[in-house]
Scaffold this motif. Structure first.
Motif, mmCIF file in Angstrom:
data_model
loop_
_atom_site.group_PDB
_atom_site.id
_atom_site.type_symbol
_atom_site.label_atom_id
_atom_site.label_comp_id
_atom_site.label_asym_id
_atom_site.label_seq_id
_atom_site.Cartn_x
_atom_site.Cartn_y
_atom_site.Cartn_z
ATOM 1 N N GLN A 3 0.849 -1.197 0.000
ATOM 2 C CA GLN A 3 0.000 0.000 0.000
ATOM 3 C C GLN A 3 0.879 1.240 0.000
ATOM 4 O O GLN A 3 1.931 1.266 0.619
ATOM 5 C CB GLN A 3 -0.896 0.023 1.242
ATOM 6 C CG GLN A 3 -2.081 -0.872 1.159
ATOM 7 C CD GLN A 3 -3.150 -0.349 0.196
ATOM 8 O OE1 GLN A 3 -3.201 0.826 -0.124
ATOM 9 N NE2 GLN A 3 -3.967 -1.251 -0.270
ATOM 10 N N ASP A 4 0.451 2.248 -0.699
ATOM 11 C CA ASP A 4 1.147 3.519 -0.753
ATOM 12 C C ASP A 4 0.439 4.467 0.205
ATOM 13 O O ASP A 4 -0.722 4.808 -0.008
ATOM 14 C CB ASP A 4 1.101 4.040 -2.192
ATOM 15 C CG ASP A 4 2.106 5.128 -2.456
ATOM 16 O OD1 ASP A 4 2.860 5.496 -1.537
ATOM 17 O OD2 ASP A 4 2.131 5.616 -3.582
ATOM 18 N N PHE A 5 1.104 4.865 1.287
ATOM 19 C CA PHE A 5 0.521 5.744 2.287
ATOM 20 C C PHE A 5 1.019 7.165 2.083
ATOM 21 O O PHE A 5 2.206 7.388 1.827
ATOM 22 C CB PHE A 5 0.878 5.268 3.694
ATOM 23 C CG PHE A 5 0.295 3.925 4.024
ATOM 24 C CD1 PHE A 5 -1.034 3.809 4.398
ATOM 25 C CD2 PHE A 5 1.060 2.780 3.951
ATOM 26 C CE1 PHE A 5 -1.587 2.576 4.694
ATOM 27 C CE2 PHE A 5 0.529 1.541 4.237
ATOM 28 C CZ PHE A 5 -0.810 1.439 4.611
ATOM 29 N N ARG A 48 -4.379 6.115 2.384
ATOM 30 C CA ARG A 48 -3.971 5.166 1.357
ATOM 31 C C ARG A 48 -4.227 5.823 0.005
ATOM 32 O O ARG A 48 -5.278 6.445 -0.199
ATOM 33 C CB ARG A 48 -4.796 3.886 1.435
ATOM 34 C CG ARG A 48 -4.403 2.974 2.555
ATOM 35 C CD ARG A 48 -5.174 1.656 2.435
ATOM 36 N NE ARG A 48 -4.709 0.720 3.416
ATOM 37 C CZ ARG A 48 -5.272 0.539 4.609
ATOM 38 N NH1 ARG A 48 -6.346 1.216 4.940
ATOM 39 N NH2 ARG A 48 -4.776 -0.329 5.459
ATOM 40 N N SER A 50 -4.982 4.398 -2.633
ATOM 41 C CA SER A 50 -6.172 3.769 -3.196
ATOM 42 C C SER A 50 -7.449 4.403 -2.648
ATOM 43 O O SER A 50 -8.445 4.528 -3.369
ATOM 44 C CB SER A 50 -6.162 2.261 -2.933
ATOM 45 O OG SER A 50 -6.148 1.993 -1.544
#
Length: 68
Positions: A3-5, A48, A50
């Motif tokens: 995940q890209d935070f 996130r 997303s």
């Protein structure tokens, strides 16, 4: 899949939504889902990527006025 935070500042840099606007939306229970990493009023907030993308997709209005 990792995940890209993003911090509120990073959201601002990439999407143009100010950290204060994000804070207002959190207070009003609006805006994208977020993660509160530490308790209290000054807790660290992350988003996130997303969740940002999903929220933006939900805000998209199609030509003619119909919600996406």
């Amino acid at each position: 899949m990792s995940q890209d935070f993003l911090t509120p500042r990073q959201v601002h840099a990439e999407y143009g939504i100010s950290p204060q606007t994000l804070a207002n939306w959190r207070w009003m229970s609006l805006g994208p889902d977020y993660i509160k990493q530490t308790p209290g009023k000054a807790g660290r907030i992350k988003y996130r990527r997303s969740a940002i993308e999903k929220w933006l997709d939900a805000q998209t209005v199609q030509t003619g006025g119909a919600a996406a």
